[in-house]
Scaffold this motif. Structure first.
Motif, PDB file in Angstrom:
ATOM      1  N   ALA A  27      12.837   5.788  -7.493  1.00  0.00           N
ATOM      2  CA  ALA A  27      12.469   4.500  -6.914  1.00  0.00           C
ATOM      3  C   ALA A  27      11.513   3.781  -7.851  1.00  0.00           C
ATOM      4  O   ALA A  27      10.920   4.384  -8.753  1.00  0.00           O
ATOM      5  CB  ALA A  27      11.822   4.689  -5.542  1.00  0.00           C
ATOM      6  N   THR A  29       8.489   0.423  -7.857  1.00  0.00           N
ATOM      7  CA  THR A  29       7.706  -0.549  -7.098  1.00  0.00           C
ATOM      8  C   THR A  29       6.907  -1.396  -8.079  1.00  0.00           C
ATOM      9  O   THR A  29       6.524  -0.922  -9.150  1.00  0.00           O
ATOM     10  CB  THR A  29       6.779   0.159  -6.088  1.00  0.00           C
ATOM     11  N   THR A 176       8.697   7.851  -7.640  1.00  0.00           N
ATOM     12  CA  THR A 176       8.478   6.415  -7.824  1.00  0.00           C
ATOM     13  C   THR A 176       7.637   6.074  -9.041  1.00  0.00           C
ATOM     14  O   THR A 176       6.543   6.602  -9.222  1.00  0.00           O
ATOM     15  CB  THR A 176       7.792   5.821  -6.574  1.00  0.00           C
TER      16      THR A 176
END
Length: 264
Positions: A27, A29, A176
């Motif tokens: 992921a 961000t 992430t």
């Protein structure tokens, strides 16, 4: 931080080998910054299965199509990003693409332009909204979206910031990479709904203070990122700081009979 009863029991089961941790998903961000060193935060709906009610940065899981070589690209190459992120080239390509795509999906901000020196100045309007929704429902891939508009992904507008892995005790886990990026000139964020029910621009120190008062909920990676950013008085300082990307995975430990989550 102390663990709630359900997670404490799961932590004991995992530590004892009675339960296997779930696999992680890649992921990305992105911490969007604007002048005054303010960050863009979204509050996730309380109905969400992961991080319900938490204030987070735009981001999400890597889509298989994010690694598509058809994605028009400008800036540091996937191979160069692999070195910065301690990842293989394919994974790095997917992470950077996911970072740009998810930022557009969740804030309306697009880190792309007609060429390697320009950035889109306006992403408002019904046609942009239609494309954003098509990306969200997966009826359009990011490569097709960029090609349709004659744009290239601007990987140089991102700065690698951190690497967090969800603790093994969680039912949903993400591997992430955190990035920072400056809000492009002319663009503005907008409340686009979806997984969030509220958005806000906050100074990092103010967000931390609100969390201490119990007015907002921050997960450890968000809290730590805001803490790091609060040390900088200007955006240029944030962009100039050297970041050694070290993987952090909080772990459950038992202290005097209480299960707690530790980040070090």
């Amino acid at each position: 931080m102390p663990l709630p009863q359900e997670l404490a029991e799961r932590a004991r089961d995992i530590l004892a080998g009675r339960v296997e941790p779930v696999a992680t998903r890649d992921a990305a961000t992105v911490v969007l910054l604007r002048e005054g060193v303010e960050v863009y935060l979204l509050r996730r709906k309380t109905t969400m299965a992961f991080a319900a009610g938490a204030y987070v940065f735009p981001g999400g899981s890597v889509d298989p199509r994010d690694s598509d070589h058809a994605v028009a690209w400008a800036g540091p190459s996937p191979a160069e990003w692999g070195e910065m992120l301690n990842a293989d080239e394919c994974t790095a390509r997917g992470l950077v693409c996911a970072a740009v795509r998810e930022t557009f999906e969740e804030s309306g901000v697009l880190l792309a332009g007609p060429d390697a020196t320009r950035v889109v100045e306006d992403t408002t309007g019904d046609d942009w909204e239609a494309d954003r929704l098509a990306l969200i429902d997966h009826s359009m891939g990011f490569a097709d979206f960029l090609a349709k508009r004659g744009l290239v992904l601007r990987s140089d507008l991102l700065k690698a910031w951190a690497h967090w892995i969800t603790p093994e005790i969680e039912h949903r886990r993400f591997d992430t990479r955190f990035f920072v990026a400056v809000l492009p000139y002319g663009q503005r964020t907008r409340d686009v709904g979806g997984e969030a029910d509220k958005v806000a621009w906050k100074r990092p120190a103010d967000a931390i203070e609100l969390a201490h008062k119990g007015d907002i909920f921050l997960m450890p990676p968000t809290y730590q990122t805001l803490t790091d950013l609060s040390a900088h008085a200007a955006i240029d300082d944030v962009l100039a700081v050297r970041r050694d990307i070290v993987t952090i995975m909080p772990r459950a430990v038992e202290i005097e009979g209480e299960m707690r989550l530790m980040t070090s």
